[in-house]
Structure formats: structure tokens, C-alpha cells
Design a protein around this motif. Structure first.
Motif, PDB file in Angstrom:
ATOM      1  N   VAL A 100      -4.096  38.100  39.120  1.00  0.00           N
ATOM      2  CA  VAL A 100      -4.604  38.758  40.311  1.00  0.00           C
ATOM      3  C   VAL A 100      -5.144  37.727  41.268  1.00  0.00           C
ATOM      4  N   SER A 101      -4.716  37.796  42.507  1.00  0.00           N
ATOM      5  CA  SER A 101      -5.283  36.951  43.543  1.00  0.00           C
ATOM      6  C   SER A 101      -5.677  37.846  44.700  1.00  0.00           C
ATOM      7  N   PHE A 102      -6.821  37.599  45.238  1.00  0.00           N
ATOM      8  CA  PHE A 102      -7.233  38.333  46.422  1.00  0.00           C
ATOM      9  C   PHE A 102      -7.531  37.322  47.499  1.00  0.00           C
ATOM     10  N   ALA A 103      -7.029  37.562  48.678  1.00  0.00           N
ATOM     11  CA  ALA A 103      -7.265  36.608  49.747  1.00  0.00           C
ATOM     12  C   ALA A 103      -7.636  37.325  51.017  1.00  0.00           C
ATOM     13  N   THR A 104      -8.465  36.685  51.806  1.00  0.00           N
ATOM     14  CA  THR A 104      -8.756  37.213  53.125  1.00  0.00           C
ATOM     15  C   THR A 104      -8.435  36.139  54.135  1.00  0.00           C
ATOM     16  N   VAL A 130      -4.080  49.871  53.390  1.00  0.00           N
ATOM     17  CA  VAL A 130      -2.710  50.372  53.382  1.00  0.00           C
ATOM     18  C   VAL A 130      -2.562  51.441  52.303  1.00  0.00           C
ATOM     19  N   SER A 131      -1.501  52.253  52.408  1.00  0.00           N
ATOM     20  CA  SER A 131      -1.342  53.394  51.507  1.00  0.00           C
ATOM     21  C   SER A 131      -0.230  53.220  50.472  1.00  0.00           C
ATOM     22  N   SER A 132       0.464  52.082  50.466  1.00  0.00           N
ATOM     23  CA  SER A 132       1.539  51.865  49.498  1.00  0.00           C
ATOM     24  C   SER A 132       1.782  50.375  49.342  1.00  0.00           C
ATOM     25  N   TYR A 133       2.480  50.005  48.254  1.00  0.00           N
ATOM     26  CA  TYR A 133       2.811  48.603  48.058  1.00  0.00           C
ATOM     27  C   TYR A 133       3.771  48.115  49.137  1.00  0.00           C
ATOM     28  N   ALA A 134       4.692  48.982  49.539  1.00  0.00           N
ATOM     29  CA  ALA A 134       5.624  48.601  50.601  1.00  0.00           C
ATOM     30  C   ALA A 134       4.869  48.270  51.878  1.00  0.00           C
ATOM     31  N   ASP A 135       3.909  49.106  52.231  1.00  0.00           N
ATOM     32  CA  ASP A 135       3.106  48.849  53.438  1.00  0.00           C
ATOM     33  C   ASP A 135       2.254  47.592  53.251  1.00  0.00           C
ATOM     34  N   VAL A 140      -0.775  41.880  52.729  1.00  0.00           N
ATOM     35  CA  VAL A 140      -2.045  41.954  52.000  1.00  0.00           C
ATOM     36  C   VAL A 140      -1.867  42.064  50.489  1.00  0.00           C
ATOM     37  N   ALA A 141      -0.627  42.143  50.004  1.00  0.00           N
ATOM     38  CA  ALA A 141      -0.383  42.177  48.564  1.00  0.00           C
ATOM     39  C   ALA A 141       0.991  41.602  48.286  1.00  0.00           C
ATOM     40  N   ARG A 142       1.083  40.777  47.247  1.00  0.00           N
ATOM     41  CA  ARG A 142       2.384  40.228  46.871  1.00  0.00           C
ATOM     42  C   ARG A 142       2.310  39.653  45.467  1.00  0.00           C
ATOM     43  N   ILE A 143       3.482  39.438  44.886  1.00  0.00           N
ATOM     44  CA  ILE A 143       3.603  38.765  43.602  1.00  0.00           C
ATOM     45  C   ILE A 143       4.030  37.327  43.861  1.00  0.00           C
ATOM     46  N   SER A 144       3.379  36.386  43.212  1.00  0.00           N
ATOM     47  CA  SER A 144       3.730  34.979  43.359  1.00  0.00           C
ATOM     48  C   SER A 144       3.825  34.362  41.972  1.00  0.00           C
ATOM     49  N   GLY A 145       5.045  34.298  41.438  1.00  0.00           N
ATOM     50  CA  GLY A 145       5.213  33.764  40.097  1.00  0.00           C
ATOM     51  C   GLY A 145       4.486  34.621  39.080  1.00  0.00           C
ATOM     52  N   SER A 146       3.550  34.023  38.366  1.00  0.00           N
ATOM     53  CA  SER A 146       2.799  34.749  37.344  1.00  0.00           C
ATOM     54  C   SER A 146       1.559  35.422  37.910  1.00  0.00           C
ATOM     55  N   HIS A 147       1.389  35.377  39.227  1.00  0.00           N
ATOM     56  CA  HIS A 147       0.167  35.888  39.831  1.00  0.00           C
ATOM     57  C   HIS A 147       0.438  37.035  40.797  1.00  0.00           C
ATOM     58  N   THR A 170      -6.635  39.844  52.732  1.00  0.00           N
ATOM     59  CA  THR A 170      -6.757  40.555  53.992  1.00  0.00           C
ATOM     60  C   THR A 170      -5.720  40.028  54.963  1.00  0.00           C
ATOM     61  N   GLY A 171      -5.361  40.842  55.926  1.00  0.00           N
ATOM     62  CA  GLY A 171      -4.308  40.473  56.854  1.00  0.00           C
ATOM     63  C   GLY A 171      -4.769  40.406  58.300  1.00  0.00           C
ATOM     64  N   ARG A 172      -3.865  40.756  59.171  1.00  0.00           N
ATOM     65  CA  ARG A 172      -4.118  40.662  60.607  1.00  0.00           C
ATOM     66  C   ARG A 172      -5.114  41.732  61.050  1.00  0.00           C
ATOM     67  N   ARG A 173      -5.511  41.617  62.297  1.00  0.00           N
ATOM     68  CA  ARG A 173      -6.324  42.674  62.886  1.00  0.00           C
ATOM     69  C   ARG A 173      -5.496  43.950  62.977  1.00  0.00           C
ATOM     70  N   SER A 174      -6.144  45.048  62.689  1.00  0.00           N
ATOM     71  CA  SER A 174      -5.464  46.336  62.722  1.00  0.00           C
ATOM     72  C   SER A 174      -5.281  46.816  64.161  1.00  0.00           C
ATOM     73  N   THR A 175      -4.365  47.778  64.351  1.00  0.00           N
ATOM     74  CA  THR A 175      -4.240  48.429  65.652  1.00  0.00           C
ATOM     75  C   THR A 175      -5.416  49.366  65.902  1.00  0.00           C
ATOM     76  N   LYS A 176      -6.179  49.660  64.821  1.00  0.00           N
ATOM     77  CA  LYS A 176      -7.394  50.458  64.968  1.00  0.00           C
ATOM     78  C   LYS A 176      -8.543  49.553  65.398  1.00  0.00           C
ATOM     79  N   ALA A 177      -9.374  50.029  66.276  1.00  0.00           N
ATOM     80  CA  ALA A 177     -10.446  49.213  66.844  1.00  0.00           C
ATOM     81  C   ALA A 177     -11.394  48.698  65.765  1.00  0.00           C
ATOM     82  N   PHE A 178     -11.705  47.414  65.869  1.00  0.00           N
ATOM     83  CA  PHE A 178     -12.719  46.767  65.033  1.00  0.00           C
ATOM     84  C   PHE A 178     -12.381  46.789  63.537  1.00  0.00           C
ATOM     85  N   LYS A 179     -11.091  46.817  63.200  1.00  0.00           N
ATOM     86  CA  LYS A 179     -10.691  46.835  61.804  1.00  0.00           C
ATOM     87  C   LYS A 179      -9.672  45.738  61.508  1.00  0.00           C
TER      88      LYS A 179
END
Length: 305
Positions: free
Chosen positions: A7-11, A75-80, A86-93, A98-107
Motif C-alpha cells: 500500500v502506498s498513499f501519496a499526496t 472518487v467512486s471507483s477504481y477506474a475513476d 489517485v490510485a494505482r498498482i506499481s509492481g508489488s505495491h 492525492t491528485g489535482r485540484r477538483s472542479t469543485k470549489a476548494f477541493k
């Protein structure tokens, strides 16, 4: 046992990247450890569920709702999640970030995932290679009961906000105060929520409102570490829940026990790595019906803001 592969989490913020990054997540089950009065130090756990490799996210739901009403656009699915980066598989991890700024204000785009399956008594372990930290970041790894919050229970295994320090805590709507002498069985574990609970020690009752002072119980070994210190110390977070107690462990990567590595964990040998202890069964006079203090639990990993 529940076993999570990597598991990796990144912002991503301006000029910096922050990650949750891990090697496995696993949940182990053992019926002999479940019943009140059983010898919970005997018997081995066997693997019941794991997340690993290319199918890591198959056992999770992506949750779009933000119950904290913060600045995350989940997001509501792995595809999204893949489209948003904001989510991916990288080898064994597996990586959450976190990703880009959302189209929603301040998110900002992010991910919140929850296991499809739930467990009552279990041992769960997740190996993190890196953890997110930075201004405004609110990462957490926790269990949430099936049902309404906080009646169904919540156990925060790893949580910190902004530049605050990492801690564990437990939340319930039921009257439950842990026995102070029993809490400190494995060493001094002051209640990190003591001041927030109006100087009430080990009170697990949780009620959030403008005038309430009930934040839940939070026995933790000291000193608490900052988010940056946690990010520099990869290792395994594990939680054992039996009918009588909950133990939370942090084991550095260099000290991962051979029994866990081999898939035959014996957590009674891990006492040196306990960072939090909840003796619900030994607190029955002030915590009635300790095995029913929470519903079966699902695991959640997320980066909020």
C-alpha cells in the motif's frame, strides 16, 4: 488475518509529493480466540483475506462520500481513481495519492477505500513503506463498524492531521471507561484525549457537538510521533481484536517477525511492539458487555483534507 499486499498513499501539493506506500494487508482469523473466557494466548491465526498484487483493489469499495465534509473530492471507483491519478498498482505495491485540484470549489482529488468484507475477531496487518505528511493532510487507517456511527464503533489505528502527532483512539456511543491499571499492563499509556474529554481518563464514549466534551479514549505509548517522523519509519501496523481486548502494534520494517513473514503470526510474541492497549474485558465493571462494544468492522484507508 487480513493481509494487504503493498500500500502506498501519496499526496501532491505544490512542490512536494506525499505517499501512503505499503507491502501487504492481511486479515487472519482464529475461532479459538473469539469466545469470552477462552485462552486467547493459544492457537495460531490463519489467513482469511488479503489484498496484494494486481488485484489489490478488488476487495475494496471506493467511497465518494466525505463524512467529515472536508476538502477531499473522493472518487467512486477504481477506474475513476486511475483517471484522477489517485490510485494505482506499481509492481508489488499499491499506491493511494492525492491528485489535482477538483472542479469543485476548494477541493482536491483523493481516495477513500473500504474493505467489502467485515470481521468481528481478527488480526490484521498492513505494511507501509511510506506515509503522507504535510500541511492540511489528514491520512488515516482505521476500522469502522457495520451500522451507524459511533454506535457500531470505530478504531483509529493510525491517524494524524496537518502537522499533528499520530495516535490511536476508539469511539463508541456506549458507556465505556477502561480500567486504568489494566490499560498500563504493557507499559505507561496515557490517554491522549484526556484534556479533550474534560480531564476524564480512558472514557471511550464519543459525542461530537458544540458543547460536548466526549472525544473517545486514546491510550498511547509516549512520545507520540509527528507525521514526518512516521513517514521516515516504514513498518507494519497491526491490530488484534479478541473478545476481551484490542492490541495495536507498530513493528519497524527491519524487525518484522518471521512468523508474520511466513503467514503464521503469533502476536502474543509481539508485546515489545504494542503501542496501544484496550482491555475491554478487564474493564467490564465500567465497560458493560465488552465483546459487543462494537459491531463487525471493515477497514478503511484514506487521505482527507
Amino acid at each position: 488475518m487480513v493481509r494487504l499486499g503493498a500500500v502506498s498513499f501519496a499526496t501532491r501539493h505544490v512542490g512536494m509529493a506525499m505517499l501512503w506506500h505499503g507491502v501487504f494487508v492481511g486479515v487472519y482469523g482464529n475461532l479459538r480466540r473469539g469466545a469470552p473466557g477462552a485462552n486467547e494466548s493459544n492457537g495460531s491465526y490463519s489467513l482469511d483475506w488479503e489484498a496484494s498484487g494486481e488485484s489489490f483493489f478488488d476487495g475494496f469499495d471506493f467511497l465518494a462520500e466525505d463524512p467529515n465534509h472536508g476538502a477531499a473530492d473522493f472518487v467512486s471507483s477504481y477506474a475513476d481513481a486511475q483517471l484522477a491519478g489517485v490510485a494505482r498498482i506499481s509492481g508489488s505495491h499499491a499506491i493511494l495519492r492525492t491528485g489535482r485540484r477538483s472542479t469543485k470549489a476548494f477541493k482536491r482529488m483523493s481516495a477513500r477505500i473500504r474493505t467489502k468484507k467485515s470481521w468481528k475477531h481478527f488480526l490484521a496487518a498492513v505494511h507501509f513503506k511510506h506515509l503522507p505528511w504535510g500541511c492540511g493532510v489528514w491520512p488515516s487507517f482505521f476500522t469502522l463498524g457495520v451500522g451507524e456511527w459511533p454506535a457500531a464503533g470505530e478504531m483509529d489505528i493510525l491517524e494524524y492531521v496537518n502537522d499533528g502527532k499520530a495516535m490511536t483512539s476508539f469511539h463508541t456511543s456506549k458507556e465505556c471507561r477502561l480500567d486504568e491499571a489494566k490499560v498500563n499492563k504493557y507499559g505507561s499509556m496515557p490517554d491522549a484525549n484526556y484534556k479533550g474529554n474534560d480531564n476524564s481518563n480512558y472514557n471511550c464514549l464519543t459525542k461530537y457537538c458544540a458543547t460536548c466534551k466526549s472525544l473517545g479514549c486514546a491510550p498511547n505509548t509516549m512520545p507520540l510521533l509527528t507525521c514526518q517522523q512516521m513517514a521516515d519509519r516504514p513498518g507494519v501496523f497491526a491490530m488484534e481484536r479478541t473478545a476481551s481486548f484490542t492490541k495495536i502494534f507498530f513493528i519497524p520494517s527491519w524487525a518484522i517477525p518471521a512468523d508474520l513473514d511466513a503467514g503464521r503470526p503469533t502476536p502474543e510474541a509481539w508485546d515489545q511492539w504494542i503501542i496501544s492497549y484496550y482491555p475491554f474485558g478487564d474493564s467490564e465493571s465500567t465497560c458493560p458487555e465488552p465483546d459487543d462494544i462494537r459491531a463487525p468492522q471493515r477497514f478503511i484507508l484514506q487521505i482527507a483534507f
